[in-house]
Design a protein around this motif. Structure first.
Motif, PDB file in Angstrom:
ATOM      1  N   ARG A   1       0.835  -1.201   0.000  1.00 21.73           N
ATOM      2  CA  ARG A   1       0.000   0.000   0.000  1.00 21.73           C
ATOM      3  C   ARG A   1       0.869   1.251   0.000  1.00 21.73           C
ATOM      4  NH1 ARG A   1      -3.879  -1.856   4.789  1.00 21.73           N
ATOM      5  NH2 ARG A   1      -5.085  -3.401   3.652  1.00 21.73           N
ATOM      6  N   VAL A   2       1.936   1.231   0.799  1.00 22.44           N
ATOM      7  CA  VAL A   2       2.825   2.390   0.881  1.00 22.44           C
ATOM      8  C   VAL A   2       3.516   2.629  -0.454  1.00 22.44           C
ATOM      9  CG1 VAL A   2       4.907   3.274   1.972  1.00 22.44           C
ATOM     10  CG2 VAL A   2       3.152   2.189   3.362  1.00 22.44           C
ATOM     11  N   VAL A   3       4.018   1.554  -1.076  1.00 21.48           N
ATOM     12  CA  VAL A   3       4.721   1.690  -2.358  1.00 21.48           C
ATOM     13  C   VAL A   3       3.754   2.152  -3.442  1.00 21.48           C
ATOM     14  CG1 VAL A   3       5.942   0.400  -4.146  1.00 21.48           C
ATOM     15  CG2 VAL A   3       6.492   0.021  -1.745  1.00 21.48           C
ATOM     16  N   SER A   4       2.556   1.600  -3.447  1.00 20.24           N
ATOM     17  CA  SER A   4       1.570   2.002  -4.440  1.00 20.24           C
ATOM     18  C   SER A   4       1.193   3.467  -4.271  1.00 20.24           C
ATOM     19  CB  SER A   4       0.324   1.128  -4.305  1.00 20.24           C
ATOM     20  OG  SER A   4      -0.684   1.569  -5.179  1.00 20.24           O
ATOM     21  N   LEU A   5       0.999   3.891  -3.036  1.00 18.83           N
ATOM     22  CA  LEU A   5       0.666   5.287  -2.775  1.00 18.83           C
ATOM     23  C   LEU A   5       1.805   6.209  -3.196  1.00 18.83           C
ATOM     24  CD1 LEU A   5      -1.237   7.400  -1.563  1.00 18.83           C
ATOM     25  CD2 LEU A   5      -0.138   6.979   0.634  1.00 18.83           C
ATOM     26  N   ALA A   6       3.037   5.829  -2.896  1.00 21.50           N
ATOM     27  CA  ALA A   6       4.187   6.660  -3.274  1.00 21.50           C
ATOM     28  C   ALA A   6       4.274   6.792  -4.793  1.00 21.50           C
ATOM     29  CB  ALA A   6       5.475   6.062  -2.717  1.00 21.50           C
ATOM     30  N   GLY A   7       4.036   5.723  -5.520  1.00 18.35           N
ATOM     31  CA  GLY A   7       4.069   5.781  -6.976  1.00 18.35           C
ATOM     32  C   GLY A   7       3.003   6.693  -7.538  1.00 18.35           C
ATOM     33  N   ARG A   8       1.798   6.614  -6.982  1.00 21.05           N
ATOM     34  CA  ARG A   8       0.724   7.490  -7.465  1.00 21.05           C
ATOM     35  C   ARG A   8       1.018   8.952  -7.152  1.00 21.05           C
ATOM     36  NH1 ARG A   8      -4.352   4.501  -5.015  1.00 21.05           N
ATOM     37  NH2 ARG A   8      -2.754   3.875  -3.565  1.00 21.05           N
ATOM     38  N   VAL A   9       1.576   9.203  -5.962  1.00 23.86           N
ATOM     39  CA  VAL A   9       1.911  10.582  -5.588  1.00 23.86           C
ATOM     40  C   VAL A   9       2.980  11.144  -6.528  1.00 23.86           C
ATOM     41  CG1 VAL A   9       3.033  11.972  -3.811  1.00 23.86           C
ATOM     42  CG2 VAL A   9       1.190  10.415  -3.188  1.00 23.86           C
ATOM     43  N   LEU A  10       4.017  10.351  -6.799  1.00 27.72           N
ATOM     44  CA  LEU A  10       5.079  10.822  -7.698  1.00 27.72           C
ATOM     45  C   LEU A  10       4.553  11.068  -9.110  1.00 27.72           C
ATOM     46  CD1 LEU A  10       8.084   8.608  -6.552  1.00 27.72           C
ATOM     47  CD2 LEU A  10       7.748  11.058  -6.186  1.00 27.72           C
TER      48      LEU A  10
END
Length: 111
Positions: free
Chosen positions: A43-52
């Motif tokens: 979830r954290v990695v997916s969220l970071a990718g979407r934010v970037l």
């Protein structure tokens, strides 16, 4: 065919079955904990990718408008809309709290 077992052999067989059951339960709990940890980290990695990706998209549009358009109103809109979106997201993030845990209640607990 007759099967003659001594009480020691029967107890040894029951002990082996209990040991197998305990190992099976332990491995199931360990696998569940590992799956929960993997789910949380993904979830954290997916969220970071979407934010970037979203940040890069906003920055690209801002760069295009600032570089090639000489209309001050459009520049203000292009710079202001992402700020409003970020303010909305941060406000919701800081004011809304939720428990994101699975219900792992054991028997005998309060319901």
């Amino acid at each position: 065919m007759t099967l003659n077992l001594t009480p020691t052999q029967i107890l040894a067989g029951v002990g082996v079955l209990v040991a197998l059951f305990v190992v099976w339960r332990w491995s199931a709990r360990k696998a569940r904990r590992a799956a929960d940890a993997a789910r949380a980290s993904s979830r954290v990695v997916s969220l970071a990718g979407r934010v970037l990706f979203t940040g890069a998209t906003f920055m690209g549009f801002q760069w295009l408008v600032i570089t090639y358009v000489h209309n001050p109103t459009l520049v203000l809109v292009v710079l202001g809309v992402p700020d409003l979106i970020a303010a909305h997201v941060l406000t919701r993030l800081l004011t809304v709290t939720s428990m994101d845990t699975t219900n792992t209640r054991r028997r005998g607990g309060r319901r």
